[in-house]
Design a protein around this motif. Structure first.
Motif, PDB file in Angstrom:
ATOM      1  N   TYR A   1     -22.811 -49.421   4.604  1.00 55.06           N
ATOM      2  CA  TYR A   1     -21.842 -50.439   4.415  1.00 55.06           C
ATOM      3  C   TYR A   1     -21.736 -50.342   2.756  1.00 55.06           C
ATOM      4  CZ  TYR A   1     -22.744 -51.358   9.280  1.00 55.06           C
ATOM      5  OH  TYR A   1     -22.941 -51.181  10.537  1.00 55.06           O
ATOM      6  N   SER A   2     -20.391 -50.917   2.399  1.00 58.53           N
ATOM      7  CA  SER A   2     -20.178 -51.375   1.270  1.00 58.53           C
ATOM      8  C   SER A   2     -20.801 -52.450   0.600  1.00 58.53           C
ATOM      9  CB  SER A   2     -18.542 -51.233   0.879  1.00 58.53           C
ATOM     10  OG  SER A   2     -18.137 -52.148   1.610  1.00 58.53           O
ATOM     11  N   PRO A   3     -20.801 -52.957  -0.763  1.00 60.56           N
ATOM     12  CA  PRO A   3     -21.304 -54.249  -0.920  1.00 60.56           C
ATOM     13  C   PRO A   3     -20.421 -55.365  -0.520  1.00 60.56           C
ATOM     14  CG  PRO A   3     -21.080 -52.575  -2.848  1.00 60.56           C
ATOM     15  CD  PRO A   3     -20.527 -51.940  -1.764  1.00 60.56           C
ATOM     16  N   ALA A   4     -19.350 -55.114  -0.386  1.00 56.06           N
ATOM     17  CA  ALA A   4     -18.275 -56.409   0.328  1.00 56.06           C
ATOM     18  C   ALA A   4     -18.671 -56.462   1.577  1.00 56.06           C
ATOM     19  CB  ALA A   4     -16.976 -56.092   0.089  1.00 56.06           C
ATOM     20  N   GLN A   5     -18.983 -55.610   2.442  1.00 60.46           N
ATOM     21  CA  GLN A   5     -19.177 -55.711   3.872  1.00 60.46           C
ATOM     22  C   GLN A   5     -20.665 -56.200   4.134  1.00 60.46           C
ATOM     23  OE1 GLN A   5     -18.776 -51.574   5.243  1.00 60.46           O
ATOM     24  NE2 GLN A   5     -16.904 -51.898   5.968  1.00 60.46           N
ATOM     25  N   ARG A   6     -21.520 -55.759   3.099  1.00 59.03           N
ATOM     26  CA  ARG A   6     -23.193 -56.384   3.173  1.00 59.03           C
ATOM     27  C   ARG A   6     -23.165 -57.728   2.869  1.00 59.03           C
ATOM     28  NH1 ARG A   6     -25.912 -52.038  -0.710  1.00 59.03           N
ATOM     29  NH2 ARG A   6     -25.735 -50.059   0.676  1.00 59.03           N
ATOM     30  N   VAL A   7     -22.146 -58.493   1.731  1.00 57.98           N
ATOM     31  CA  VAL A   7     -21.951 -59.559   1.607  1.00 57.98           C
ATOM     32  C   VAL A   7     -21.507 -60.423   3.048  1.00 57.98           C
ATOM     33  CG1 VAL A   7     -20.890 -61.635   0.281  1.00 57.98           C
ATOM     34  CG2 VAL A   7     -21.730 -59.440  -0.717  1.00 57.98           C
ATOM     35  N   ILE A   8     -20.500 -59.827   3.521  1.00 56.17           N
ATOM     36  CA  ILE A   8     -20.121 -60.650   4.891  1.00 56.17           C
ATOM     37  C   ILE A   8     -21.032 -60.306   6.071  1.00 56.17           C
ATOM     38  CG2 ILE A   8     -17.936 -60.318   6.709  1.00 56.17           C
ATOM     39  CD1 ILE A   8     -16.652 -59.048   4.893  1.00 56.17           C
ATOM     40  N   LEU A   9     -21.832 -59.542   6.187  1.00 56.72           N
ATOM     41  CA  LEU A   9     -22.747 -59.377   7.023  1.00 56.72           C
ATOM     42  C   LEU A   9     -24.174 -60.435   6.834  1.00 56.72           C
ATOM     43  CD1 LEU A   9     -23.275 -55.599   7.927  1.00 56.72           C
ATOM     44  CD2 LEU A   9     -22.238 -57.433   9.238  1.00 56.72           C
ATOM     45  N   ALA A  10     -24.262 -60.695   5.404  1.00 56.49           N
ATOM     46  CA  ALA A  10     -25.431 -61.660   5.374  1.00 56.49           C
ATOM     47  C   ALA A  10     -24.980 -63.133   5.542  1.00 56.49           C
ATOM     48  CB  ALA A  10     -25.711 -61.315   3.745  1.00 56.49           C
ATOM     49  N   VAL A  11     -23.550 -63.178   5.282  1.00 51.31           N
ATOM     50  CA  VAL A  11     -23.174 -64.666   5.397  1.00 51.31           C
ATOM     51  C   VAL A  11     -23.048 -64.875   6.886  1.00 51.31           C
ATOM     52  CG1 VAL A  11     -21.027 -66.196   5.138  1.00 51.31           C
ATOM     53  CG2 VAL A  11     -21.687 -64.615   3.273  1.00 51.31           C
TER      54      VAL A  11
ATOM     55  N   LEU B   1     -25.414 -67.815   8.626  1.00 49.00           N
ATOM     56  CA  LEU B   1     -24.656 -68.984   9.511  1.00 49.00           C
ATOM     57  C   LEU B   1     -25.148 -68.862  10.890  1.00 49.00           C
ATOM     58  CD1 LEU B   1     -22.286 -71.028   9.663  1.00 49.00           C
ATOM     59  CD2 LEU B   1     -20.755 -69.110  10.301  1.00 49.00           C
ATOM     60  N   LEU B   2     -25.430 -67.883  11.508  1.00 53.96           N
ATOM     61  CA  LEU B   2     -25.969 -67.805  12.919  1.00 53.96           C
ATOM     62  C   LEU B   2     -27.361 -68.440  13.097  1.00 53.96           C
ATOM     63  CD1 LEU B   2     -24.580 -64.284  14.192  1.00 53.96           C
ATOM     64  CD2 LEU B   2     -23.788 -67.011  14.680  1.00 53.96           C
ATOM     65  N   LEU B   3     -28.292 -67.857  11.855  1.00 50.98           N
ATOM     66  CA  LEU B   3     -29.446 -68.360  11.719  1.00 50.98           C
ATOM     67  C   LEU B   3     -29.804 -70.003  11.514  1.00 50.98           C
ATOM     68  CD1 LEU B   3     -32.523 -67.930  11.567  1.00 50.98           C
ATOM     69  CD2 LEU B   3     -32.203 -67.427   9.060  1.00 50.98           C
ATOM     70  N   SER B   4     -28.489 -70.555  10.510  1.00 49.22           N
ATOM     71  CA  SER B   4     -28.576 -72.040  10.547  1.00 49.22           C
ATOM     72  C   SER B   4     -28.201 -72.753  11.746  1.00 49.22           C
ATOM     73  CB  SER B   4     -27.715 -72.368   9.264  1.00 49.22           C
ATOM     74  OG  SER B   4     -26.322 -72.205   9.638  1.00 49.22           O
ATOM     75  N   ILE B   5     -27.256 -72.223  12.368  1.00 47.60           N
ATOM     76  CA  ILE B   5     -26.877 -72.670  13.803  1.00 47.60           C
ATOM     77  C   ILE B   5     -27.817 -72.852  14.680  1.00 47.60           C
ATOM     78  CG2 ILE B   5     -25.350 -72.616  15.624  1.00 47.60           C
ATOM     79  CD1 ILE B   5     -23.222 -71.237  13.779  1.00 47.60           C
ATOM     80  N   SER B   6     -28.558 -71.580  14.907  1.00 47.65           N
ATOM     81  CA  SER B   6     -29.930 -71.744  15.611  1.00 47.65           C
ATOM     82  C   SER B   6     -30.875 -72.713  15.300  1.00 47.65           C
ATOM     83  CB  SER B   6     -30.207 -70.219  15.628  1.00 47.65           C
ATOM     84  OG  SER B   6     -29.491 -69.465  16.019  1.00 47.65           O
ATOM     85  N   ILE B   7     -31.322 -72.579  13.980  1.00 51.21           N
ATOM     86  CA  ILE B   7     -31.929 -73.597  13.698  1.00 51.21           C
ATOM     87  C   ILE B   7     -31.797 -75.151  13.854  1.00 51.21           C
ATOM     88  CG2 ILE B   7     -33.367 -74.561  11.527  1.00 51.21           C
ATOM     89  CD1 ILE B   7     -33.461 -71.922  10.464  1.00 51.21           C
TER      90      ILE B   7
END
Length: 548
Positions: free
Chosen positions: A15-25, A29-35
């Protein structure tokens, strides 16, 4: 583990850098909600340890909890302390033993530690303190009483002088929402009066923590003629009679279609009469006395001899007497007045237009006569006492009730619509968020592909594409392995991916297009001339075998 990281790295590099940023965010977000959900689920349940604490006791408890490293929460400006549910029982026992909560009331325990050299004044003072403590502990066990204080005034007795009577003052702290009746107040006064020498019940004053006087004294109660008890008895009789009639009417006209009010006159006079009745016809001899006298006179000169006898009889008679002592009962019903209001009937009437309306129909006279007879039987009607029973049929005004029903029905409908709208908005928000993320990914370099590397033998790899666009029209989730895809289809698939072509230089793009065109021409020729293609392949195979 290394293979998993290689797969993740391979996927991330596609993926492109912009797509990588979106996937990381999104991942963070999912990790913080799970925690957050895990922490919320494992959060201990806090319950009240103690409430209505004074500042001194609360500070001691908090210091102990901090020393024990036990979590706690404070509410109501520090007067309420909450702790985890699994620790509440142990902590309550510990703090009660430590004396942090509750009042330490000393009774006769004061005499357990006697000191030498105590004066008589100190001994009398300790005796009064012990008696006050024992009475306080006893009163605290009464229902509705949370705390109490007892103050005794016991004057010192003097020789050859009449001592003053003792007196007592009691302060009651009632539990929230609880109250004590007059019989309990009289019981407390009697308890204290019989526990202290020289104390009368009317000398005991009982107040609450707000300063309200609870005890009125025996003299005032006698002067009023126990009017409160008379009112309670009259009210109780009226309520019981009304309940009997209401049960009958509910079975006849239905619930909330009748009203009953009863007024009872009762005689609370206490009459005592003593009567003596005499029966002159019946005479009884009680006693009889007889006195007899005899005398003799002799005259020898004249030769005369006189003898005389005298008898006196006294008879005592008693008339028949009847003594009657009559005591009339109190609280006798002298008159009853019963008022009964009956609602009519309602029936559905269809008008000329076919619309159905509810119409009021009054009760018949026969129904009212029957209801009156039942009411008289239920209350024990007596014409000699002048009882009155009145039964009337009137239409009830239920406009306010109907308006309230319509209001609550409308509020329920509004609440239902609000819940539906909130859920719809939530679903719409999720859909909009998905579309926005999808559009954002498209704007930065095409749709996201979800390839997964599946390990095969040797260096062979299998590629699973998440969408049809990346695979050149292949079904979603189709597996493409090694060299099983034709060269022309693979080239066409690669050229159709804008993201892939954008990463290549113009020269590489030109070479790929030339290769794709050559491959296409070979494929078209093979389709048009299959026999010549087969001969060519056989020739190549023969040549290759000869070279080997």
């Amino acid at each position: 583990m290394t293979r998993l990281f290689n797969i993740i790295g391979y996927i991330f590099r596609r993926y492109s850098p912009a797509q990588r940023v979106i996937l990381a965010v999104v991942f963070l977000l999912l990790l913080s909600i799970s925690i957050s959900l895990v922490l919320w689920a494992n959060r201990p349940e806090f319950v009240i340890l103690y409430s209505d604490l004074d500042s001194k006791g609360a500070s001691k408890i908090i210091s102990d909890l901090q020393g024990s490293k036990i979590r706690y929460e404070i509410e109501d400006s520090g007067s309420t302390i909450l702790v985890p549910k699994q620790n509440v029982s142990e902590l309550r026992l510990r703090f009660i033993e430590a004396g942090y909560v509750g009042q330490s009331i000393s009774g006769y325990e004061l005499f357990d530690e006697q000191k030498l050299g105590m004066t008589s004044f100190m001994q009398q003072l300790n005796m009064r303190r012990a008696l006050e403590g024992e009475l306080t502990k006893t009163i605290n066990h009464f229902p509705g009483v949370s705390q109490s204080r007892v103050h005794l005034v016991m004057p010192e007795s003097k020789l050859f002088e009449g001592g003053e009577n003792a007196s007592a003052s009691i302060v009651l702290s009632l539990s929230p929402g609880r109250y004590i009746n007059e019989s309990q107040i009289s019981g407390i006064a009697a308890l204290v009066a019989n526990s202290v020498e020289g104390l009368n019940a009317d000398a005991v004053v009982i107040v609450d923590t707000k300063g309200n006087l609870l005890s009125n004294g025996q003299n005032e109660e006698v002067a009023m003629g126990a009017s409160s008890s008379q009112w309670d008895l009259r009210n109780s009789v009226e309520r019981k009679l009304e309940a009997k009639i209401q049960n009958i009417l509910d079975g006849i006209v239905g619930a909330q279609n009748s009203m009953v009010e009863i007024s009872v006159d009762m005689n609370f006079e206490k009459l005592e009469r003593t009567q003596e009745l005499y029966d002159p016809e019946n005479v009884v001899v009680v006693s009889e006395e007889r006195h007899s006298e005899s005398s003799a006179n002799m005259d020898s000169t004249n030769n005369i001899n006189n003898n005389s006898e005298n008898e006196n009889v006294v008879t005592n008679y008693e008339l028949n007497k009847t003594v009657e002592h009559y005591v009339a009962n109190t609280g006798v019903i002298t008159k009853q007045t019963v008022a009964v209001l009956i609602n009519g009937k309602y029936q559905d009437v269809e008008d000329a237009n076919g619309a159905t309306t509810r119409e009021y129909v009054p009760r018949s006279k026969q129904d009212l006569v029957q209801i009156t007879a039942l009411v008289k039987s239920a209350v024990g009607f007596s014409a000699e006492r002048g009882d009155v029973v009145e039964v009337q049929n009137l239409q009830f005004d239920k406009s306010l009730v109907e308006d309230d029903q319509e209001y609550f029905a409308e509020m329920a409908a509004i609440e239902f619509r609000s819940s539906i709208i909130s859920k719809a908005l939530m679903a719409f928000g999720i859909l909009v968020a998905f579309l926005v993320v999808r559009a954002l990914l498209k704007s930065v370099g095409g749709e996201i592909e979800l390839p997964v590397l599946i390990g095969g033998g040797g260096n062979s790899e299998a590629l699973i594409h998440g969408g049809n666009q990346a695979t050149g029209g292949l079904p979603e989730g189709q597996i493409i392995e090694g060299d099983s895809m034709p060269a022309e289809q693979e080239a066409e698939t690669q050229y159709k991916s804008d993201a892939f072509m954008a990463k290549l230089s113009p020269e590489a793009q030109a070479k790929l297009r030339a290769k794709d065109q050559m491959t296409t021409e070979v494929v078209d020729y093979s389709k048009k001339n299959p026999e010549d293609t087969a001969k060519l392949l056989r020739t190549w195979m023969t040549t290759n075998n000869g070279n080997q």
